[in-house]
Design an enzyme around this catalytic site. Structure first.
Site, PDB file in Angstrom:
ATOM      1  N   VAL A   1     124.656  67.964  56.014  1.00  0.00           N
ATOM      2  CA  VAL A   1     125.064  66.606  56.376  1.00  0.00           C
ATOM      3  C   VAL A   1     124.291  66.202  57.629  1.00  0.00           C
ATOM      4  O   VAL A   1     123.732  67.057  58.325  1.00  0.00           O
ATOM      5  CB  VAL A   1     126.588  66.501  56.621  1.00  0.00           C
ATOM      6  CG1 VAL A   1     127.354  66.827  55.342  1.00  0.00           C
ATOM      7  CG2 VAL A   1     127.032  67.398  57.761  1.00  0.00           C
TER       8      VAL A   1
ATOM      9  N   LEU B   1     119.309  66.534  58.877  1.00  0.00           N
ATOM     10  CA  LEU B   1     120.476  67.280  58.408  1.00  0.00           C
ATOM     11  C   LEU B   1     120.686  68.547  59.226  1.00  0.00           C
ATOM     12  O   LEU B   1     119.752  69.102  59.796  1.00  0.00           O
ATOM     13  CB  LEU B   1     120.316  67.648  56.935  1.00  0.00           C
ATOM     14  CG  LEU B   1     120.019  66.498  55.967  1.00  0.00           C
ATOM     15  CD1 LEU B   1     119.879  67.037  54.552  1.00  0.00           C
ATOM     16  CD2 LEU B   1     121.084  65.421  56.050  1.00  0.00           C
ATOM     17  N   ASP B   2     121.937  69.015  59.262  1.00  0.00           N
ATOM     18  CA  ASP B   2     122.238  70.290  59.908  1.00  0.00           C
ATOM     19  C   ASP B   2     122.409  71.381  58.854  1.00  0.00           C
ATOM     20  O   ASP B   2     122.106  71.168  57.670  1.00  0.00           O
ATOM     21  CB  ASP B   2     123.464  70.171  60.822  1.00  0.00           C
ATOM     22  CG  ASP B   2     124.733  69.801  60.067  1.00  0.00           C
ATOM     23  OD1 ASP B   2     124.774  69.951  58.817  1.00  0.00           O
ATOM     24  OD2 ASP B   2     125.687  69.346  60.717  1.00  0.00           O
ATOM     25  N   GLN B   3     122.902  72.543  59.268  1.00  0.00           N
ATOM     26  CA  GLN B   3     123.027  73.670  58.345  1.00  0.00           C
ATOM     27  C   GLN B   3     124.075  73.456  57.274  1.00  0.00           C
ATOM     28  O   GLN B   3     124.130  74.204  56.297  1.00  0.00           O
ATOM     29  CB  GLN B   3     123.328  74.974  59.119  1.00  0.00           C
ATOM     30  CG  GLN B   3     124.688  75.007  59.813  1.00  0.00           C
ATOM     31  CD  GLN B   3     124.619  74.518  61.245  1.00  0.00           C
ATOM     32  OE1 GLN B   3     123.877  73.582  61.550  1.00  0.00           O
ATOM     33  NE2 GLN B   3     125.386  75.156  62.124  1.00  0.00           N
ATOM     34  N   TYR B   4     124.907  72.410  57.430  1.00  0.00           N
ATOM     35  CA  TYR B   4     125.931  72.099  56.428  1.00  0.00           C
ATOM     36  C   TYR B   4     125.461  71.022  55.449  1.00  0.00           C
ATOM     37  O   TYR B   4     126.247  70.511  54.661  1.00  0.00           O
ATOM     38  CB  TYR B   4     127.222  71.646  57.125  1.00  0.00           C
ATOM     39  CG  TYR B   4     127.718  72.658  58.124  1.00  0.00           C
ATOM     40  CD1 TYR B   4     128.242  73.883  57.719  1.00  0.00           C
ATOM     41  CD2 TYR B   4     127.635  72.393  59.493  1.00  0.00           C
ATOM     42  CE1 TYR B   4     128.677  74.823  58.645  1.00  0.00           C
ATOM     43  CE2 TYR B   4     128.070  73.327  60.421  1.00  0.00           C
ATOM     44  CZ  TYR B   4     128.583  74.541  59.992  1.00  0.00           C
ATOM     45  OH  TYR B   4     129.006  75.465  60.903  1.00  0.00           O
TER      46      TYR B   4
END
Length: 202
Positions: A82, A77-80
């Protein structure tokens, strides 16, 4: 071997060494609007036939898709919260390797000949995000071929409702030990031909 690196999906890689310094960088929106795909419900079967979404290049391709089911891991996952866009390329690569192994073509076996099967182009269209814990299926097929290249279609659907997540097109080129494109060796081409004949419903 198909590239072991996960490339950013908005980068289109050149097909020849002469063009290697000219990358076509595009930054599409994170998610594209989409129209629902007509897909039969997912069953226990490992493959299914769907309407072709892109034009085929070169030789005849497969009519059925090879399925690989996977689950999202938190570190993807990334910082959002997702899945990071670059990770999708590795999902597609994994599915392509599984497909090739299912027809008797091992990337390790290719490497032992001194040749390599390298990803030369990858185009990805994002439709919807995947999140932590999501289960999904990657559907891949060989959509066509030429003397030196193989063309693939990949689709990712979120389970259990088969929500469309991604569409991708990839080109893999057969290279010699000096990384120059060469004809696919007969012993490997015969496996592709035999498999495609078996796959042909006619």
């Amino acid at each position: 071997m198909l590239q072991n690196l996960a490339f950013p999906a908005h980068v289109v890689f050149p097909g020849s060494r002469a063009d290697a310094t000219f990358l076509n960088l595009r930054r599409p929106p994170i998610f594209f609007p989409f129209s629902p795909l007509r897909v039969p419900s997912l069953s226990i079967a490992r493959s299914f036939t769907v309407e072709a979404f892109i034009d085929l290049k070169g030789g005849k391709g497969m009519s059925a898709f090879h399925d690989v089911e996977l689950k999202i891991r938190d570190y993807e996952l990334d910082q959002y919260s997702v899945v990071n866009n670059a990770i999708y390329a590795s999902y597609c690569q994994h599915a392509r390797h599984e497909l090739l192994e299912s027809i008797g073509v091992s990337c390790d076996g290719v490497a032992r000949t001194g040749n390599s099967l390298a990803l030369s182009e990858l185009s990805i269209k994002f439709l919807a995000p995947l999140r932590s814990g999501d289960k999904f299926v990657v559907k891949v097929r060989i959509s066509g071929s030429s003397a030196t290249r193989m063309y693939f279609e990949d689709f990712i659907f979120k389970l259990p409702n088969l929500e469309p997540i991604l569409e991708a097109k990839a080109t893999a080129v057969w290279l010699d030990k000096n990384y120059h494109p060469v004809r696919i060796p007969p012993e490997f081409r015969s496996k592709f031909v035999q498999f495609l004949r078996h796959d042909d419903p006619n």
